[in-house]
Design a protein around this motif. Structure first.
Motif, PDB file in Angstrom:
ATOM      1  N   TRP A  64     -23.483  -4.700  -0.883  1.00 26.97           N
ATOM      2  CA  TRP A  64     -22.189  -5.199  -1.350  1.00 26.97           C
ATOM      3  C   TRP A  64     -22.378  -6.628  -1.856  1.00 26.97           C
ATOM      4  CZ3 TRP A  64     -16.682  -4.097   0.698  1.00 26.97           C
ATOM      5  CH2 TRP A  64     -16.437  -2.724   0.689  1.00 26.97           C
ATOM      6  N   GLY A  65     -22.311  -6.807  -3.184  1.00 29.72           N
ATOM      7  CA  GLY A  65     -22.262  -8.141  -3.753  1.00 29.72           C
ATOM      8  C   GLY A  65     -20.893  -8.760  -3.513  1.00 29.72           C
ATOM      9  N   HIS A  66     -20.771 -10.070  -3.766  1.00 24.77           N
ATOM     10  CA  HIS A  66     -19.534 -10.768  -3.406  1.00 24.77           C
ATOM     11  C   HIS A  66     -19.352 -11.990  -4.296  1.00 24.77           C
ATOM     12  CE1 HIS A  66     -17.073 -12.876   0.050  1.00 24.77           C
ATOM     13  NE2 HIS A  66     -16.299 -12.468  -0.949  1.00 24.77           N
ATOM     14  N   ALA A  67     -18.149 -12.153  -4.819  1.00 26.09           N
ATOM     15  CA  ALA A  67     -17.805 -13.335  -5.613  1.00 26.09           C
ATOM     16  C   ALA A  67     -16.312 -13.611  -5.444  1.00 26.09           C
ATOM     17  CB  ALA A  67     -18.132 -13.110  -7.088  1.00 26.09           C
ATOM     18  N   THR A  68     -15.904 -14.851  -5.721  1.00 20.84           N
ATOM     19  CA  THR A  68     -14.489 -15.216  -5.635  1.00 20.84           C
ATOM     20  C   THR A  68     -14.074 -15.969  -6.893  1.00 20.84           C
ATOM     21  OG1 THR A  68     -14.868 -17.356  -4.550  1.00 20.84           O
ATOM     22  CG2 THR A  68     -14.614 -15.429  -3.126  1.00 20.84           C
ATOM     23  N   THR A  69     -12.769 -15.981  -7.138  1.00 18.54           N
ATOM     24  CA  THR A  69     -12.226 -16.663  -8.310  1.00 18.54           C
ATOM     25  C   THR A  69     -10.768 -17.022  -8.068  1.00 18.54           C
ATOM     26  OG1 THR A  69     -11.932 -16.515 -10.718  1.00 18.54           O
ATOM     27  CG2 THR A  69     -11.462 -14.538  -9.435  1.00 18.54           C
ATOM     28  N   GLU A  70     -10.270 -17.945  -8.863  1.00 21.10           N
ATOM     29  CA  GLU A  70      -8.847 -18.253  -8.877  1.00 21.10           C
ATOM     30  C   GLU A  70      -8.192 -17.815 -10.176  1.00 21.10           C
ATOM     31  OE1 GLU A  70      -8.511 -22.417  -8.128  1.00 21.10           O
ATOM     32  OE2 GLU A  70      -8.872 -22.219  -5.970  1.00 21.10           O
ATOM     33  N   ASN A  71      -9.001 -17.680 -11.251  1.00 20.62           N
ATOM     34  CA  ASN A  71      -8.426 -17.395 -12.578  1.00 20.62           C
ATOM     35  C   ASN A  71      -9.084 -16.227 -13.302  1.00 20.62           C
ATOM     36  OD1 ASN A  71     -10.912 -18.429 -13.338  1.00 20.62           O
ATOM     37  ND2 ASN A  71     -10.081 -20.347 -14.133  1.00 20.62           N
ATOM     38  N   PHE A  72     -10.065 -15.569 -12.689  1.00 17.87           N
ATOM     39  CA  PHE A  72     -10.772 -14.407 -13.242  1.00 17.87           C
ATOM     40  C   PHE A  72     -11.643 -14.740 -14.457  1.00 17.87           C
ATOM     41  CE2 PHE A  72      -7.203 -12.549 -10.912  1.00 17.87           C
ATOM     42  CZ  PHE A  72      -7.891 -11.671 -10.095  1.00 17.87           C
ATOM     43  N   ILE A  73     -11.826 -16.017 -14.724  1.00 23.26           N
ATOM     44  CA  ILE A  73     -12.772 -16.470 -15.746  1.00 23.26           C
ATOM     45  C   ILE A  73     -13.921 -17.214 -15.091  1.00 23.26           C
ATOM     46  CG2 ILE A  73     -13.102 -17.992 -17.730  1.00 23.26           C
ATOM     47  CD1 ILE A  73     -11.577 -15.511 -18.453  1.00 23.26           C
ATOM     48  N   ASP A  74     -13.595 -18.112 -14.186  1.00 25.37           N
ATOM     49  CA  ASP A  74     -14.594 -18.914 -13.459  1.00 25.37           C
ATOM     50  C   ASP A  74     -14.822 -18.281 -12.091  1.00 25.37           C
ATOM     51  OD1 ASP A  74     -14.670 -21.035 -15.512  1.00 25.37           O
ATOM     52  OD2 ASP A  74     -12.614 -21.417 -14.837  1.00 25.37           O
ATOM     53  N   TRP A  75     -16.059 -17.844 -11.852  1.00 24.58           N
ATOM     54  CA  TRP A  75     -16.397 -17.125 -10.637  1.00 24.58           C
ATOM     55  C   TRP A  75     -17.411 -17.911  -9.809  1.00 24.58           C
ATOM     56  CZ3 TRP A  75     -14.288 -12.418  -9.159  1.00 24.58           C
ATOM     57  CH2 TRP A  75     -13.529 -11.750 -10.127  1.00 24.58           C
ATOM     58  N   GLU A  76     -17.276 -17.840  -8.495  1.00 23.18           N
ATOM     59  CA  GLU A  76     -18.274 -18.381  -7.576  1.00 23.18           C
ATOM     60  C   GLU A  76     -18.995 -17.206  -6.918  1.00 23.18           C
ATOM     61  OE1 GLU A  76     -18.748 -21.063  -3.469  1.00 23.18           O
ATOM     62  OE2 GLU A  76     -16.749 -20.698  -4.334  1.00 23.18           O
ATOM     63  N   HIS A  77     -20.293 -17.103  -7.158  1.00 27.45           N
ATOM     64  CA  HIS A  77     -21.084 -16.052  -6.540  1.00 27.45           C
ATOM     65  C   HIS A  77     -21.426 -16.457  -5.105  1.00 27.45           C
ATOM     66  CE1 HIS A  77     -21.839 -13.494 -10.091  1.00 27.45           C
ATOM     67  NE2 HIS A  77     -21.677 -14.631 -10.749  1.00 27.45           N
ATOM     68  N   LEU A  78     -21.072 -15.604  -4.162  1.00 28.21           N
ATOM     69  CA  LEU A  78     -21.324 -15.857  -2.747  1.00 28.21           C
ATOM     70  C   LEU A  78     -22.497 -14.997  -2.272  1.00 28.21           C
ATOM     71  CD1 LEU A  78     -17.646 -15.971  -1.431  1.00 28.21           C
ATOM     72  CD2 LEU A  78     -19.158 -17.885  -1.952  1.00 28.21           C
ATOM     73  N   PRO A  79     -23.012 -15.273  -1.077  1.00 30.15           N
ATOM     74  CA  PRO A  79     -24.119 -14.445  -0.576  1.00 30.15           C
ATOM     75  C   PRO A  79     -23.726 -12.975  -0.491  1.00 30.15           C
ATOM     76  CG  PRO A  79     -23.862 -16.424   0.759  1.00 30.15           C
ATOM     77  CD  PRO A  79     -22.691 -16.391  -0.175  1.00 30.15           C
ATOM     78  N   VAL A  80     -24.711 -12.100  -0.637  1.00 31.23           N
ATOM     79  CA  VAL A  80     -24.484 -10.665  -0.480  1.00 31.23           C
ATOM     80  C   VAL A  80     -23.822 -10.437   0.875  1.00 31.23           C
ATOM     81  CG1 VAL A  80     -25.622  -8.429  -0.239  1.00 31.23           C
ATOM     82  CG2 VAL A  80     -26.414 -10.072  -1.961  1.00 31.23           C
ATOM     83  N   ALA A  81     -22.744  -9.635   0.868  1.00 32.48           N
ATOM     84  CA  ALA A  81     -21.952  -9.459   2.087  1.00 32.48           C
ATOM     85  C   ALA A  81     -22.571  -8.455   3.043  1.00 32.48           C
ATOM     86  CB  ALA A  81     -20.538  -9.027   1.718  1.00 32.48           C
ATOM     87  N   MET A  82     -23.135  -7.372   2.488  1.00 36.57           N
ATOM     88  CA  MET A  82     -23.722  -6.326   3.346  1.00 36.57           C
ATOM     89  C   MET A  82     -24.943  -5.718   2.669  1.00 36.57           C
ATOM     90  SD  MET A  82     -20.548  -4.166   5.018  1.00 36.57           S
ATOM     91  CE  MET A  82     -19.887  -3.600   3.465  1.00 36.57           C
ATOM     92  N   ALA A  83     -25.902  -5.349   3.497  1.00 37.91           N
ATOM     93  CA  ALA A  83     -27.063  -4.570   3.058  1.00 37.91           C
ATOM     94  C   ALA A  83     -27.129  -3.309   3.909  1.00 37.91           C
ATOM     95  CB  ALA A  83     -28.345  -5.379   3.195  1.00 37.91           C
ATOM     96  N   ASN A  84     -27.856  -2.328   3.413  1.00 40.75           N
ATOM     97  CA  ASN A  84     -27.973  -1.049   4.140  1.00 40.75           C
ATOM     98  C   ASN A  84     -29.053  -1.181   5.216  1.00 40.75           C
ATOM     99  OD1 ASN A  84     -29.737  -1.281   1.854  1.00 40.75           O
ATOM    100  ND2 ASN A  84     -30.354   0.842   2.175  1.00 40.75           N
TER     101      ASN A  84
END
Length: 491
Positions: A64-84
């Motif tokens: 599970w990759g993970h990123a956050t945003t406030e405006n859907f144009i500028d994204w902050e990539h966060l650490p991978v949330a889950m691995a198998n």
């Protein structure tokens, strides 16, 4: 080193090698991406999780990759949330959803077991069970010690554990419900519902939607939400077995109706396509900051030629779409600040083109175009990404009330909308969002949407309008009326 740390280290060490990522459509920093997961507004930001394999541009062990945003144009990539990394998800943390409870963020996902990893499908060896992971901060997640929370014990007879996935959690009157995709023993798709008081102990509730046997479909990635006084059920359709691959196109469907949660009964009222293109799948919705219903989907065409390996990534998301229900139809409008992001106005003018006339712009790789076409106009074409004889062509035929999209890129056939508007009006409105590898076209403020993707490296940037003219009905032999439209073009 554990799998989660290994993935995050690999991303940091190799993400600088990636090329040609989309400018304003979300894409992974590196590697493969598919379904959006866990789309949620949490602690002041929109969180987007997604199916992810960082090590290559092809599908493999799902993280599970993970990123956050406030405006859907500028994204902050966060650490991978889950691995198998558990026995119950050893071959993939498959799709799921997110919900906030008591300030914590709960993820519910499908733990996938398949020793052959789908490359030589042996159903008795495949199992899909639902699991939970919990976070205090929305970044670091701990998998629940008693996973899986929904498996063979909770799944009634008549369903196959080998295709049982994609949990989407909703809350109604203080009770949690989870809709899931499952294959029944007739090998056709159903959407079933479980219920819980605490997100951890689940019981089977009902089957809320069944595909017809003769439709030969499997249903994936269900979503359920309410807009005003209507409930909307979404799901993606695919062939139920390989022999139907030639006749069943992968697509995403909405059904508008009424959901009785207490009785576990969904009453359909109307049905439609979310996207007329072949590159929009597995969308997921969330409630936005202001209570609006937002949707984002995976832009990918099944059996599509992969991007050049040197790009280092594969996959992108659609623009977020704000959803409304109008006259039994789901309306989708882009949810970004178009006027702010596309700031340079290149043209703003009324145009008439006779047969053979052209209007050409030296465009850029990205842009936004708004075209208003009077219903008294003739036929015309918009050639996007024009380079020599190659382009992606949008043809509008007012006389026959149709729109088609064809392309010399991406090896795709014609996409056609047979009816431009379901509402009588004086003009047709097109809004076109052009990115490095995609086109999104919104018709009449989101009555219908077409998505298109192509990773070809030889695409041009010119935009050419051409008029072909159509004679008024009953006046054969007279001079055709010109193609007429009002144009705004920004980059």
């Amino acid at each position: 080193m554990n799998r989660l740390q290994k993935a995050n280290d690999y991303i940091q060490e190799n993400k600088h090698t990636v090329q040609s990522r989309p400018i304003y459509h979300f894409s992974p920093e590196i590697g493969w991406m598919n379904d959006p997961n866990g789309f949620v507004y949490y602690k002041g930001r929109y969180h987007l999780f997604y199916q992810y394999y960082p090590y290559d541009i092809t599908w493999n062990d799902m993280h599970w990759g993970h990123a956050t945003t406030e405006n859907f144009i500028d994204w902050e990539h966060l650490p991978v949330a889950m691995a198998n990394d558990k026995a119950y998800d050893a071959n993939g943390c498959f799709s799921g959803s997110a919900i906030e409870k008591d300030g914590k963020l709960y993820l519910m996902y499908t733990g996938h077991i398949d020793p052959n990893m789908g490359f030589d499908r042996d159903e008795p060896e495949i199992a899909e069970r639902q699991c939970v992971a919990i976070s205090e901060d929305g970044v670091r997640f701990e998998k629940y010690q008693l996973n899986p929370v929904i498996g063979e014990k909770q799944l009634p007879e008549g369903y196959l554990i080998c295709d049982f996935r994609d949990p989407k959690i909703v809350e109604a009157d203080g009770v949690y419900y989870c809709v899931l995709s499952v294959r029944n023993t007739q090998r056709r798709g159903e959407i079933i519902m479980f219920k819980s008081e605490d997100l951890l102990e689940w019981t089977f509730h009902s089957s809320i939607y069944q595909s017809k046997f003769e439709e030969n479909t499997l249903l994936e990635c269900p979503d359920l939400f309410r807009i005003d006084d209507k409930d909307v059920l979404l799901f993606s359709e695919m062939p139920c077995d390989p022999e139907f691959a030639g006749e069943i196109q992968n697509k995403t469907v909405y059904v508008i109706g009424q959901m009785d949660f207490e009785k576990g009964h969904f009453l359909p009222e109307s049905k439609g396509l979310l996207d007329y293109g072949q590159t929009f799948y597995a969308p997921q919705s969330t409630e936005g900051k202001e209570g609006e219903r937002l949707l984002i989907g995976w832009m990918h065409r099944w059996h599509e030629t992969a991007p050049p390996k040197e790009y280092g990534f594969n996959g992108m998301m659609s623009l977020p779409r704000k959803l409304d229900v109008k006259d039994g139809q789901l309306i989708q409008q882009p949810f970004i600040e178009t006027d702010t992001y596309f700031s340079s106005i290149i043209a703003d003018q009324h145009v008439q083109l006779d047969n053979g006339e052209e209007l050409k712009f030296e465009g850029k790789p990205t842009g936004y175009m708004q075209v208003k076409i009077p219903t008294t106009s003739g036929k015309f074409e918009i050639n996007l990404n024009k380079s020599g004889e190659k382009s992606t062509t949008v043809e509008v035929d007012i006389e026959n009330n149709t729109l088609s999209l064809t392309s010399d890129y991406g090896n795709q056939g014609e996409i056609k909308v047979e009816t431009l508007s379901v509402i009588t009006q004086d003009e047709i409105l097109l809004e076109i969002y052009l990115d490095l590898h995609s086109v999104e076209l919104y018709l009449n403020s989101g009555e219908k949407v077409i998505s298109f993707t192509a990773y070809d490296t030889d695409k041009g940037t010119d935009v050419v309008f051409g008029g072909t003219g159509v004679a008024p009905v009953g006046t054969a032999g007279q001079v055709p009326r010109p193609a007429s439209f009002h144009l705004v073009y920004r980059d």
